[in-house]
Each structure stands twice: as C-alpha cells, then as structure tokens.
Design a protein around this motif. Structure first.
Motif, PDB file in Angstrom:
ATOM      1  N   PRO A  21      36.690  -9.473  -0.050  1.00 38.55           N
ATOM      2  CA  PRO A  21      36.922  -8.402  -0.651  1.00 38.55           C
ATOM      3  C   PRO A  21      37.152  -8.572  -1.924  1.00 38.55           C
ATOM      4  N   PRO A  22      36.690  -7.231  -2.668  1.00 38.73           N
ATOM      5  CA  PRO A  22      36.176  -7.902  -3.852  1.00 38.73           C
ATOM      6  C   PRO A  22      37.092  -7.662  -4.748  1.00 38.73           C
ATOM      7  N   GLY A  23      39.120  -7.330  -3.913  1.00 41.74           N
ATOM      8  CA  GLY A  23      39.858  -7.758  -4.707  1.00 41.74           C
ATOM      9  C   GLY A  23      40.525  -9.375  -4.763  1.00 41.74           C
ATOM     10  N   ALA A  24      39.798  -9.853  -4.389  1.00 35.72           N
ATOM     11  CA  ALA A  24      39.920 -11.613  -4.771  1.00 35.72           C
ATOM     12  C   ALA A  24      38.881 -12.351  -4.902  1.00 35.72           C
ATOM     13  N   VAL A  25      37.980 -11.420  -5.240  1.00 32.67           N
ATOM     14  CA  VAL A  25      37.011 -12.344  -6.233  1.00 32.67           C
ATOM     15  C   VAL A  25      37.281 -11.726  -8.000  1.00 32.67           C
TER      16      VAL A  25
END
Length: 113
Positions: A38-42
C-alpha cells in the motif's frame, strides 16, 4: 522510512538495498507495480524507468493516487540519461523527471537519510 525498488536489474537493486542497510532503512525490491505494498506504507519508491513495461506509468500513478495526500510516497525514476523516449514517457505519465542511474548510485546514501 520504507524504500521500495521497483525494477528487475539486480545489480542496481543490490546497490540500493546495500545503501538502505547501511542507513538502517527498511528496503526491498519488487518486480512490478502489482507487487507494491500500500502506498501509505512507502516513503520512497525508486523505479527503474529504463526497464519498465508500457503500462507501468498508469499503474504507478494510480498507486500513488490511492494514498492520502499527506502520506504519498516520494517517487524517484532512474534510467539511462540518453534515453529520450523514457524521459518523455516519465513526463507524459506525470511522474516527474527521470534521473540517471549514475546519479542514483552517487546520491543514494544522501537520499536515504
């Protein structure tokens, strides 16, 4: 900071992952946009834009847009500095400028701190 390297070039990947280890940063490599977490984790997505599939631009743009604006990851495209088609494709995809691979290798330690 979580760093994801999106690319199939194992030599470049080893340099990025080694630098991340030195910096104490969690990092891993994926082969394609479908493998992205998920993009929020990167916090930083490094994309080997010189070795992309034709649909990567749209897939990455969609992936970025799925994150809340405050949590959107920084995206860094790298590839051959002489590949004008890759530069144009990066701009057309709205993913910003593509940096030379040599610049990534030179600046990776600073980018991770």
């Amino acid at each position: 900071m979580t760093v994801i390297l999106l690319g199939r070039d194992l030599m470049m990947a080893s340099r990025v992952l080694e630098a991340a280890t030195r910096a104490g940063v969690d990092a891993r490599r994926v082969d394609g946009p479908a493998d992205l977490p998920p993009p929020g984790a990167v916090r930083l997505l490094v994309v080997d834009w010189g070795d992309r599939d034709a649909d990567w631009g749209d897939q990455i743009a969609t992936w970025i847009a799925a994150a809340p604006e405050a949590a959107r990851p920084r995206v860094l495209l790298v590839g051959p500095h002489v590949d004008l088609a890759a530069h144009a494709a990066a701009k057309a995809a709205g993913l910003g400028p593509m940096r030379a691979r040599s610049a990534l290798v030179r600046d990776i330690d600073r980018l991770l701190t």
